[in-house]
Write an enzyme that holds these catalytic residues in place. Structure first.
Site, short mmCIF file in Angstrom:
data_model
loop_
_atom_site.label_atom_id
_atom_site.label_comp_id
_atom_site.label_asym_id
_atom_site.label_seq_id
_atom_site.Cartn_x
_atom_site.Cartn_y
_atom_site.Cartn_z
N HIS A 145 -0.46 1.46 -7.03
CA HIS A 145 0.72 0.60 -6.85
C HIS A 145 0.95 -0.09 -8.20
O HIS A 145 0.89 -1.31 -8.31
CB HIS A 145 0.49 -0.40 -5.72
CG HIS A 145 1.73 -1.05 -5.19
ND1 HIS A 145 2.07 -1.05 -3.85
CD2 HIS A 145 2.70 -1.73 -5.82
CE1 HIS A 145 3.19 -1.72 -3.69
NE2 HIS A 145 3.60 -2.15 -4.86
N GLU A 174 6.84 -0.19 4.00
CA GLU A 174 7.31 -1.51 3.55
C GLU A 174 8.73 -1.74 4.06
O GLU A 174 9.58 -0.86 3.98
CB GLU A 174 7.38 -1.62 2.02
CG GLU A 174 6.08 -1.75 1.31
CD GLU A 174 6.26 -1.86 -0.20
OE1 GLU A 174 7.31 -2.37 -0.66
OE2 GLU A 174 5.34 -1.42 -0.90
N GLU A 184 6.15 -11.20 -7.51
CA GLU A 184 7.21 -10.21 -7.34
C GLU A 184 7.62 -9.64 -8.71
O GLU A 184 8.75 -9.80 -9.17
CB GLU A 184 8.38 -10.81 -6.55
CG GLU A 184 9.60 -9.90 -6.34
CD GLU A 184 9.29 -8.55 -5.71
OE1 GLU A 184 8.28 -8.41 -5.02
OE2 GLU A 184 10.09 -7.62 -5.93
N TRP A 185 6.65 -9.05 -9.39
CA TRP A 185 6.89 -8.30 -10.62
C TRP A 185 7.75 -9.08 -11.63
O TRP A 185 7.43 -10.24 -11.90
CB TRP A 185 7.47 -6.93 -10.27
CG TRP A 185 6.61 -6.22 -9.24
CD1 TRP A 185 6.94 -5.93 -7.94
CD2 TRP A 185 5.25 -5.76 -9.40
NE1 TRP A 185 5.88 -5.32 -7.31
CE2 TRP A 185 4.84 -5.20 -8.17
CE3 TRP A 185 4.33 -5.75 -10.46
CZ2 TRP A 185 3.58 -4.64 -7.97
CZ3 TRP A 185 3.06 -5.20 -10.26
CH2 TRP A 185 2.72 -4.65 -9.03
N ASN A 243 2.57 4.59 -4.65
CA ASN A 243 3.63 3.77 -4.09
C ASN A 243 4.86 3.85 -4.99
O ASN A 243 4.79 3.53 -6.18
CB ASN A 243 3.21 2.30 -4.01
CG ASN A 243 4.33 1.46 -3.40
OD1 ASN A 243 4.61 1.60 -2.22
ND2 ASN A 243 4.98 0.63 -4.20
N GLU A 244 5.96 4.30 -4.43
CA GLU A 244 7.27 4.24 -5.07
C GLU A 244 7.29 4.82 -6.49
O GLU A 244 7.49 4.09 -7.48
CB GLU A 244 7.78 2.79 -5.09
CG GLU A 244 7.87 2.18 -3.71
CD GLU A 244 8.45 0.76 -3.71
OE1 GLU A 244 8.66 0.20 -4.80
OE2 GLU A 244 8.68 0.22 -2.63
N TYR A 267 14.71 -1.29 1.77
CA TYR A 267 15.13 -2.70 1.64
C TYR A 267 16.63 -2.89 1.74
O TYR A 267 17.10 -3.89 2.23
CB TYR A 267 14.62 -3.28 0.32
CG TYR A 267 13.13 -3.47 0.30
CD1 TYR A 267 12.56 -4.65 0.77
CD2 TYR A 267 12.27 -2.46 -0.13
CE1 TYR A 267 11.18 -4.83 0.79
CE2 TYR A 267 10.89 -2.64 -0.12
CZ TYR A 267 10.36 -3.83 0.34
OH TYR A 267 9.00 -4.00 0.38
N ARG A 282 -2.22 -2.25 4.99
CA ARG A 282 -2.01 -1.37 3.84
C ARG A 282 -2.19 -2.18 2.56
O ARG A 282 -1.45 -3.15 2.34
CB ARG A 282 -0.60 -0.77 3.89
CG ARG A 282 -0.22 0.01 2.66
CD ARG A 282 1.18 0.61 2.75
NE ARG A 282 1.50 1.33 1.54
CZ ARG A 282 2.44 0.98 0.66
NH1 ARG A 282 3.19 -0.08 0.86
NH2 ARG A 282 2.64 1.70 -0.41
N ASN A 297 9.70 3.21 2.20
CA ASN A 297 9.97 1.80 1.93
C ASN A 297 11.48 1.64 1.86
O ASN A 297 12.15 2.29 1.05
CB ASN A 297 9.37 1.35 0.60
CG ASN A 297 7.84 1.37 0.64
OD1 ASN A 297 7.23 1.65 1.67
ND2 ASN A 297 7.24 1.07 -0.50
N GLN A 357 -0.28 -7.81 -7.17
CA GLN A 357 0.58 -8.87 -6.65
C GLN A 357 -0.19 -9.99 -5.96
O GLN A 357 0.34 -11.09 -5.79
CB GLN A 357 1.62 -8.27 -5.69
CG GLN A 357 2.63 -7.40 -6.43
CD GLN A 357 3.66 -6.80 -5.50
OE1 GLN A 357 3.43 -5.76 -4.90
NE2 GLN A 357 4.80 -7.44 -5.37
N TRP A 364 6.61 -6.02 4.71
CA TRP A 364 6.33 -6.48 3.36
C TRP A 364 6.81 -7.91 3.27
O TRP A 364 8.00 -8.13 3.39
CB TRP A 364 7.04 -5.62 2.31
CG TRP A 364 6.66 -6.10 0.94
CD1 TRP A 364 7.31 -7.05 0.20
CD2 TRP A 364 5.52 -5.69 0.17
NE1 TRP A 364 6.64 -7.26 -0.99
CE2 TRP A 364 5.54 -6.44 -1.02
CE3 TRP A 364 4.48 -4.78 0.39
CZ2 TRP A 364 4.56 -6.31 -2.01
CZ3 TRP A 364 3.52 -4.64 -0.58
CH2 TRP A 364 3.56 -5.40 -1.77
O1 IFM Z 1 7.16 -6.28 -4.07
C1 IFM Z 1 7.66 -4.99 -4.06
C2 IFM Z 1 6.54 -3.98 -3.85
O2 IFM Z 1 5.56 -4.09 -4.82
C3 IFM Z 1 7.09 -2.58 -3.88
N1 IFM Z 1 8.20 -2.43 -2.99
C4 IFM Z 1 9.25 -3.41 -3.04
C5 IFM Z 1 8.67 -4.81 -2.96
C6 IFM Z 1 9.79 -5.86 -3.01
O3 IFM Z 1 10.48 -5.75 -4.22
#
Ligand code: IFM
Length: 470
Positions: free
Chosen positions: A135, A375, A429-430, A179-180, A311, A91, A309, A34, A422
């Site tokens: 990640h 995050e 952003e992917w 990660n995730e 959101y 991180r 994490n 990213q 984060w």
């Molecule tokens: O940007 C992402 C991150 O790479 C992984 N967790 C969620 C973030 C926001 O979408």
């Protein structure tokens, strides 16, 4: 906005944030693809994201991480920004195809050298490095060999983890394997929204199992290799799943979502078994988790920290808009119900109270391992002024409310030891490309100029205040 969020509450009520202890860990997070750019430098080979970004329509505006925030060349400047925020932890993730091109064989010294310099730069400024090993940037060659649905990838990951540890383990004390994993498995292999863009639920479930297996194998290798104690963990993304009503159908939709999103990962990690209801749901779809003898005890290798994490929260209904409980393929309906709540630019509902509920629930269902919020943050439609400054009161409010939620969870007994925003920088952003900005520091992608937003100032001041530094 009327309220001055940089100050403690003046209503006479103590701000819960001020109950966070002086030992609380404060940080920011990023990930390699990213922010780094430099995708073809110093021996790095393509990852699944380099490939996916070239698929027409896969990423908004056809964008990619070729340059991103150019962090690979601006790393000392970015570390200086973290130091100015007064944070104690950074991180970041290591790009697998940078340090072990192709995903097998020996380390690439030029790639490792970047992380070596980064770690030294951080330590020189009194900032603890917190390494995430994966990640999402799987070497493309491993995807060509089957990717995460292929069991061998778990073993390749363990080899890679050991190789990074051999280079950085003398200075890095905190290690996150993955990660995730839900995102890697489901967005990547089941729903086709992330690299490698496959749409096959069975492949997604196999990927989830092999990611967890890779985590366990890597954890065992790192423990064995560590000459002094390390802090080892995994980071999961968790959203709450509440039923829209008390009906049996809605409760079942919420159960199924929680099962696939939360318990499918945490039950094997903490209890050494997959949840029976999820196994049954999958069997109804003709899918079997490819568990082999001994896998579950590997996955349940003890960890020292759970990265969480968070959101958003979600409400689920088991009934579609037509009032049906089964979709056209005869599957039970699991529908997200929109609430009349404020949302971020990602269209994610802002539900800080659910964060408190989640953390309290985790401490009840998965006790004994401290948590760190690895995050939390939000994208908003930032509007910079002529100097590039963003007065992002919406982001300040989001961060403040979520920190309060963490503090309340602690007051209710959840063992949360730290919080990382984060993200340090606006970044790639992917599938959304560069449109969605999560940074507390603005990046002008034309000039690569970094400008701390109001949220960065607020974060710095909050950390100082909680630490009793003013
Ligand atoms: O940007 C992402 C991150 O790479 C992984 N967790 C969620 C973030 C926001 O979408």
């Amino acid at each position: 906005m009327d309220t001055d969020l940089t100050q403690p509450s003046t209503t006479g009520q103590a701000d819960p944030i001020d109950t966070l202890p002086p030992t609380f860990r404060w940080g920011v997070a990023t990930s390699s693809y990213q922010i780094e750019g430099a995708v073809a430098e110093d021996g790095r080979t393509p990852s699944i994201w380099d490939t996916f970004c070239r698929v027409p329509g896969a990423v908004a505006n056809g964008e990619n991480g070729d340059v991103a925030c150019d962090h690979y060349h601006r790393m000392p400047e970015d570390v200086a920004l973290i130091a100015e925020l007064g944070l104690d932890t950074y991180r970041f993730s290591v790009a697998w195809p940078r340090v072990q091109p192709g995903g097998r064989g020996p380390a690439n010294p030029a790639g490792l050298a970047f992380y070596d310099r980064l770690v030294d730069e951080l330590l020189g400024r009194g900032i603890d490095p917190w390494v995430t090993l994966y990640h999402w940037d799987l070497p493309q060659e491993l995807e060509d060999a089957g990717g995460w649905p292929n069991r061998d990838t778990a073993h390749r990951f363990a080899d890679y983890a050991e190789l990074v540890f051999a280079a950085l383990g003398d200075r890095v004390k905190t290690w996150t394997t993955l990660n995730e994993p839900w995102c890697s498995a489901m967005l990547g292999y089941a729903y086709g929204e992330h690299a490698p863009g496959r749409r096959d639920l069975g492949a997604g479930i196999a990927a989830a199992h092999h990611l967890l297996l890779g985590h366990g194998l890597a954890a065992q290798r790192l423990r064995a290799a560590a000459a002094t104690p390390i802090e080892l963990g995994i980071t999961v993304n968790l959203a709450t799943a509440d039923p829209a009503t008390d009906s049996a159908a809605d409760r079942d939709a919420a159960r199924a979502s929680d099962g696939l999103g939360t318990r499918l990962y945490l039950d094997p990690l903490f209890h050494g078994r997959y949840p029976e209801d999820v196994v049954a749901d999958l069997a109804a779809e003709g899918i079997r988790i490819p568990v082999q003898d001994g896998d579950l005890s590997v996955i349940a290798t003890p960890i020292d920290v759970l990265g969480v994490n968070y959101y958003f929260g979600q409400l689920f209904s088991g009934v579609d808009e037509r009032g049906q409980e089964r979709d056209d393929e005869g599957r039970p309906v699991r529908r997200v119900v929109r609430r009349d709540l404020p949302r971020t630019a990602m269209d994610w509902e802002i539900v800080p109270d659910s964060f408190t509920d989640l953390l309290v629930r985790l401490s009840r269902d998965y006790p004994g391992v401290p948590m760190v919020i690895t995050e939390n943050g939000a994208a908003f439609d930032d509007r910079p002024d002529a100097d590039g400054f963003v007065a992002d009161d919406d982001r300040v409010a989001y961060l403040a409310e979520h920190l309060r939620a963490v503090a309340r969870a602690r007051q209710a007994g959840a063992d949360v030891r730290g919080y990382f925003a984060w993200s340090l920088l606006d970044n790639f952003e992917w599938a959304y490309g560069y449109d969605k900005r999560f940074g507390i520091i603005r990046v002008d992608y034309d000039t690569q100029r970094r400008t701390p937003k109001r949220s960065a100032q607020w974060y710095r001041d909050t950390v100082r205040r909680v630490r009793g530094q003013r």
